[in-house]
Design a protein around this motif. Sequence first.
Motif, PDB file in Angstrom:
ATOM      1  N   UNK A  96       0.875  -1.162   0.000  1.00  0.00           N
ATOM      2  CA  UNK A  96       0.000   0.000   0.000  1.00  0.00           C
ATOM      3  C   UNK A  96       0.916   1.217   0.000  1.00  0.00           C
ATOM      4  N   UNK A  97       0.752   1.999  -1.044  1.00  0.00           N
ATOM      5  CA  UNK A  97       1.663   3.108  -1.297  1.00  0.00           C
ATOM      6  C   UNK A  97       0.984   4.454  -1.071  1.00  0.00           C
ATOM      7  N   UNK A  98       1.683   5.322  -0.370  1.00  0.00           N
ATOM      8  CA  UNK A  98       1.299   6.716  -0.239  1.00  0.00           C
ATOM      9  C   UNK A  98       1.702   7.415  -1.522  1.00  0.00           C
ATOM     10  N   UNK A  99       0.769   8.141  -2.138  1.00  0.00           N
ATOM     11  CA  UNK A  99       1.076   8.850  -3.374  1.00  0.00           C
ATOM     12  C   UNK A  99       0.478  10.250  -3.297  1.00  0.00           C
ATOM     13  N   UNK A 100       1.185  11.218  -3.856  1.00  0.00           N
ATOM     14  CA  UNK A 100       0.662  12.584  -3.895  1.00  0.00           C
ATOM     15  C   UNK A 100       1.324  13.344  -5.029  1.00  0.00           C
ATOM     16  N   UNK A 101       0.595  14.315  -5.529  1.00  0.00           N
ATOM     17  CA  UNK A 101       1.119  15.228  -6.543  1.00  0.00           C
ATOM     18  C   UNK A 101       0.351  16.530  -6.394  1.00  0.00           C
ATOM     19  N   UNK A 102       1.092  17.618  -6.317  1.00  0.00           N
ATOM     20  CA  UNK A 102       0.476  18.929  -6.166  1.00  0.00           C
ATOM     21  C   UNK A 102       0.764  19.787  -7.386  1.00  0.00           C
ATOM     22  N   UNK A 103      -0.200  20.602  -7.738  1.00  0.00           N
ATOM     23  CA  UNK A 103      -0.006  21.553  -8.828  1.00  0.00           C
ATOM     24  C   UNK A 103       1.129  22.492  -8.420  1.00  0.00           C
ATOM     25  N   UNK A 104       2.016  22.880  -9.343  1.00  0.00           N
ATOM     26  CA  UNK A 104       3.145  23.754  -8.995  1.00  0.00           C
ATOM     27  C   UNK A 104       2.747  25.048  -8.273  1.00  0.00           C
ATOM     28  N   UNK A 105       1.553  25.572  -8.538  1.00  0.00           N
ATOM     29  CA  UNK A 105       1.097  26.775  -7.817  1.00  0.00           C
ATOM     30  C   UNK A 105       0.990  26.536  -6.311  1.00  0.00           C
TER      31      UNK A 105
END
Length: 186
Positions: A96-105
């Motif tokens: 089970x993997x923690x994943x995240x991605x945020x917009x550069x702003x």
Amino acid sequence: MPHAVLPDMFLTSRLRAQRMAQTHLPFITRMHANVDLMQTMGGTRDAAASRLYVAQNVSHWSEFGYGMYVIGDRQTGLLAGRAGLKYTPFGDLGAIELAYALHPDCWGQGYAQEIACALIDLGFQRLPVDVLAAVAVDSNAASRRVIEKTGLRYVGSSDDGVTLKVRYEIRRDDWRLRQGQTADQR
């Protein structure tokens, strides 16, 4: 369809996380087309790849009862990115993997650490697992710092022939110790 193990929506001090749904496709498509963001994740994705990504994540929720969220700023309502816990095949076993991605702003505002900590807490509170994992592109120093600040430890790297990736883990016992330290520091 199994009962949702994680909530469809939850709040942190500054963020609102909502279970990823088909209605989020336009936002995900814009994220996947953002060159600055996607260079940290192996390159941009076209509209077809974004549709597949959303469909797979909607299906993941149905199959496992947890998955990816779209996150937004609670004050402004603006969408900031995506984050969640997902089952990922790894070697002979899955993880089970923690994943995240945020917009550069939204970079540099502490959102990644805030949502990662909340997801780790939810994962250990509600999922019958002893380990949570995270993977980052080796050159993504900012993401690696977030992962390390949330208590995950480096366990190795892998090279898919294109990108060197690093793998981190946190064990339930280590999370419990961190929870005790957090409570004592209040």
